[in-house]
Design a protein around this motif. Structure first.
Motif, mmCIF file in Angstrom:
data_model
loop_
_atom_site.group_PDB
_atom_site.id
_atom_site.type_symbol
_atom_site.label_atom_id
_atom_site.label_comp_id
_atom_site.label_asym_id
_atom_site.label_seq_id
_atom_site.Cartn_x
_atom_site.Cartn_y
_atom_site.Cartn_z
ATOM 1 N N THR A 192 0.852 -1.191 0.000
ATOM 2 C CA THR A 192 0.000 0.000 0.000
ATOM 3 C C THR A 192 0.883 1.234 0.000
ATOM 4 N N GLY A 193 1.057 1.807 -1.172
ATOM 5 C CA GLY A 193 1.814 3.048 -1.277
ATOM 6 C C GLY A 193 0.895 4.252 -1.174
ATOM 7 N N LEU A 194 1.281 5.234 -0.376
ATOM 8 C CA LEU A 194 0.517 6.465 -0.200
ATOM 9 C C LEU A 194 1.375 7.624 -0.723
ATOM 10 N N VAL A 195 0.933 8.220 -1.810
ATOM 11 C CA VAL A 195 1.711 9.253 -2.498
ATOM 12 C C VAL A 195 1.124 10.614 -2.156
ATOM 13 N N SER A 224 0.520 1.180 -5.917
ATOM 14 C CA SER A 224 0.997 -0.152 -5.554
ATOM 15 C C SER A 224 2.389 -0.380 -6.115
ATOM 16 N N PRO A 225 3.320 -0.880 -5.309
ATOM 17 C CA PRO A 225 4.650 -1.199 -5.845
ATOM 18 C C PRO A 225 4.631 -2.365 -6.814
ATOM 19 N N LEU A 226 3.560 -3.197 -6.788
ATOM 20 C CA LEU A 226 3.492 -4.317 -7.712
ATOM 21 C C LEU A 226 3.327 -3.848 -9.153
ATOM 22 N N THR A 227 2.827 -2.640 -9.355
ATOM 23 C CA THR A 227 2.695 -2.107 -10.714
ATOM 24 C C THR A 227 4.060 -1.835 -11.333
ATOM 25 N N ALA A 228 4.954 -1.250 -10.557
ATOM 26 C CA ALA A 228 6.291 -0.930 -11.070
ATOM 27 C C ALA A 228 7.274 -2.083 -10.900
ATOM 28 N N MET A 229 6.995 -3.009 -9.987
ATOM 29 C CA MET A 229 7.906 -4.127 -9.717
ATOM 30 C C MET A 229 7.143 -5.444 -9.781
ATOM 31 N N PRO A 230 6.749 -5.914 -10.971
ATOM 32 C CA PRO A 230 5.998 -7.176 -11.063
ATOM 33 C C PRO A 230 6.792 -8.394 -10.619
ATOM 34 N N THR A 248 6.261 8.920 -0.982
ATOM 35 C CA THR A 248 6.817 8.957 -2.339
ATOM 36 C C THR A 248 6.256 7.812 -3.179
ATOM 37 N N THR A 249 6.435 7.924 -4.484
ATOM 38 C CA THR A 249 5.896 6.920 -5.417
ATOM 39 C C THR A 249 6.661 5.610 -5.280
ATOM 40 N N PRO A 250 5.958 4.471 -5.148
ATOM 41 C CA PRO A 250 6.648 3.170 -5.038
ATOM 42 C C PRO A 250 7.121 2.688 -6.400
ATOM 43 N N ASP A 251 8.313 3.116 -6.797
ATOM 44 C CA ASP A 251 8.782 2.860 -8.154
ATOM 45 C C ASP A 251 10.048 2.038 -8.211
ATOM 46 N N GLY A 252 10.547 1.515 -7.107
ATOM 47 C CA GLY A 252 11.758 0.726 -7.181
ATOM 48 C C GLY A 252 12.188 0.180 -5.838
ATOM 49 N N PRO A 253 13.331 -0.542 -5.824
ATOM 50 C CA PRO A 253 13.812 -1.153 -4.579
ATOM 51 C C PRO A 253 14.121 -0.133 -3.485
ATOM 52 N N ARG A 254 14.519 1.084 -3.870
ATOM 53 C CA ARG A 254 14.797 2.086 -2.830
ATOM 54 C C ARG A 254 13.552 2.411 -2.030
ATOM 55 N N TRP A 255 12.414 2.436 -2.696
ATOM 56 C CA TRP A 255 11.166 2.685 -1.971
ATOM 57 C C TRP A 255 10.897 1.551 -0.980
ATOM 58 N N LEU A 256 11.126 0.309 -1.393
ATOM 59 C CA LEU A 256 10.915 -0.825 -0.484
ATOM 60 C C LEU A 256 11.824 -0.735 0.737
ATOM 61 N N LEU A 257 13.079 -0.366 0.512
ATOM 62 C CA LEU A 257 14.011 -0.234 1.632
ATOM 63 C C LEU A 257 13.565 0.881 2.568
#
Length: 406
Positions: A26-29, A40-46, A321-330
């Motif tokens: 659940t990303g909140l931008v 959703s980070p699953l959109t950018a990171m399938p 921030t937008t969930p667009d990559g591994p940095r967001w997950l970290l």
């Protein structure tokens, strides 16, 4: 009747993974107008789709619910009607309390001038977990007939019609236009499968490694066949995807639930060994004590922390921030301890000394004796009495102790 600690461990695992999964997907931008929007980070990171197979554990929820319902109904002596009313009250009252407190918070936020987008996201995430209770309440109401069917025909023959109904609904979605009224039937049929397996496990019909291995292999083989057949690889819905495995639940969700139940039953010896360690035992006991409250409150906690920090400190990595990559997950992983602390403080309404974790061989209703001894005569006020410890090899002291008040 004794508690089954491995079932408690599976319920604790299900609660923890659902909370962790929702907090990670659940990303909140934070938008330019200061409101929060969902992503959703699953959109950018399938490639993260296989992770959802571990974090989407609703099948274990319904399995442990079926087990608990069967054990509770078996030991209740007040009649099935009173048992059902008591069981449903325990499920519905926390949801009503959540809705009441959530309405009060939303009203206060509206008066304070919170953006409409943030209010819409908060309302959606607060209400969305409640769908889980609708099929659960229906299955609890059908516990008596379902138990009788499992005892007469066995869990496999009882689960087969539910699996066929879900498969037929999936096929109809591909071949026919949308038909109204199918969603309730699919919800009940899909989650009836793990619930029936929980009822069967409570009646000792899935004991041993052979049934557990059969469940795990059958579920895994079905999953391996469904992905090439066009089912999404993600166990949860992905924004923009043409099909979701969870809304509504598909045959993929049923197969995943069966696989997780089989693996959980295979892990029973390891879970029993884990029960002898105090830290895991206390953690499982605490999560089971507040399981429903944790499930209902974890998404409002995420929205509340995100909204307050956005108002105070502006956009923060991993939270706004937008969930667009591994940095967001970290970055989101760094926020998880704070979210867990807020959730723990919310679900524990008042400070209390945690109860000792139940042992696998300890009765569920057993209460640990206190260190004080009280006079039990109703005609006198309760007062602390002296306890004399003696040895069998000292007859004079035993004679003096026998004359003392107990």
């Amino acid at each position: 009747m004794t508690r089954d600690w491995p079932v408690d461990a599976l319920r604790g695992y299900a609660v923890a993974t659902v909370v962790l999964g929702h907090w990670l997907v659940t990303g909140l931008v934070l938008t330019q107008d200061g409101s929060l929007g969902q992503a959703s980070p699953l959109t950018a990171m399938p490639a993260l789709a296989p992770v959802t197979w571990v974090l989407q554990t609703l099948g274990l929820f319904y399995f442990t619910a079926g087990y608990a319902s069967a054990r509770s109904a078996a030991r209740y002596r007040g009649g099935q009607g009173r048992w059902l009313a008591r069981r449903l009250r325990r499920l519905v009252l926390p949801a009503v309390a959540l809705l009441g407190s959530g309405a009060a918070v939303l009203l206060a936020a509206t008066v304070a001038g919170a953006p409409d987008g943030t209010l819409a996201v908060a309302l959606t995430l607060a209400v969305s977990p409640l769908w889980f209770l609708l099929p659960l309440c229906a299955l609890v109401a059908l516990t008596g007939p379902l138990r009788a069917a499992v005892r007469r025909w066995g869990p496999w023959w009882c689960a087969a019609p539910a699996v066929a109904a879900v498969a037929g609904a999936d096929l109809a979605d591909r071949l026919l236009p949308a038909v109204d009224g199918v969603l309730p039937i699919r919800l009940l049929a899909a989650w009836a499968v793990p619930y029936l397996l929980g009822l069967a496990y409570a009646d000792k019909r899935l004991a041993g490694r052979r049934p557990a291995a059969a469940l795990a292999l059958c579920g895994a083989a079905t999953l391996a066949a469904l992905i090439p057949a066009g089912y999404p690889a993600s166990a949860v819905g992905v924004p923009g995807a043409a099909m979701s495995n969870l809304n509504p639940p598909s045959l993929f969700a049923v197969a995943l639930a069966v696989t997780q139940i089989g693996l959980g039953l295979l892990a029973r010896p390891a879970l029993l060994r884990l029960a002898r360690r105090p830290v895991p035992a206390r953690a499982v006991a605490a999560v089971n004590r507040y399981a429903l409250r944790i499930y209902l409150c974890h998404q409002p906690v995420l929205v509340g922390v995100a909204a307050l920090t956005a108002h105070v400190g502006g956009p923060l990595p991993g939270l706004h921030t937008t969930p667009d990559g591994p940095r967001w997950l970290l970055a989101r992983a760094c926020w998880l301890p704070l979210l867990a602390l807020v959730l723990a403080a919310l679900v524990r309404r008042r400070p209390e000394r945690p109860a000792a974790a139940p042992r696998p061989d300890e009765p569920a209703e057993c209460e640990r004796p206190s260190g004080r001894v009280y006079d039990v005569h109703r005609s006198e006020p309760r007062r602390t009495q002296e306890v004399i410890a003696v040895r069998d090899s000292d007859p004079p002291s035993r004679g003096r102790a026998d004359r003392q008040l107990r």
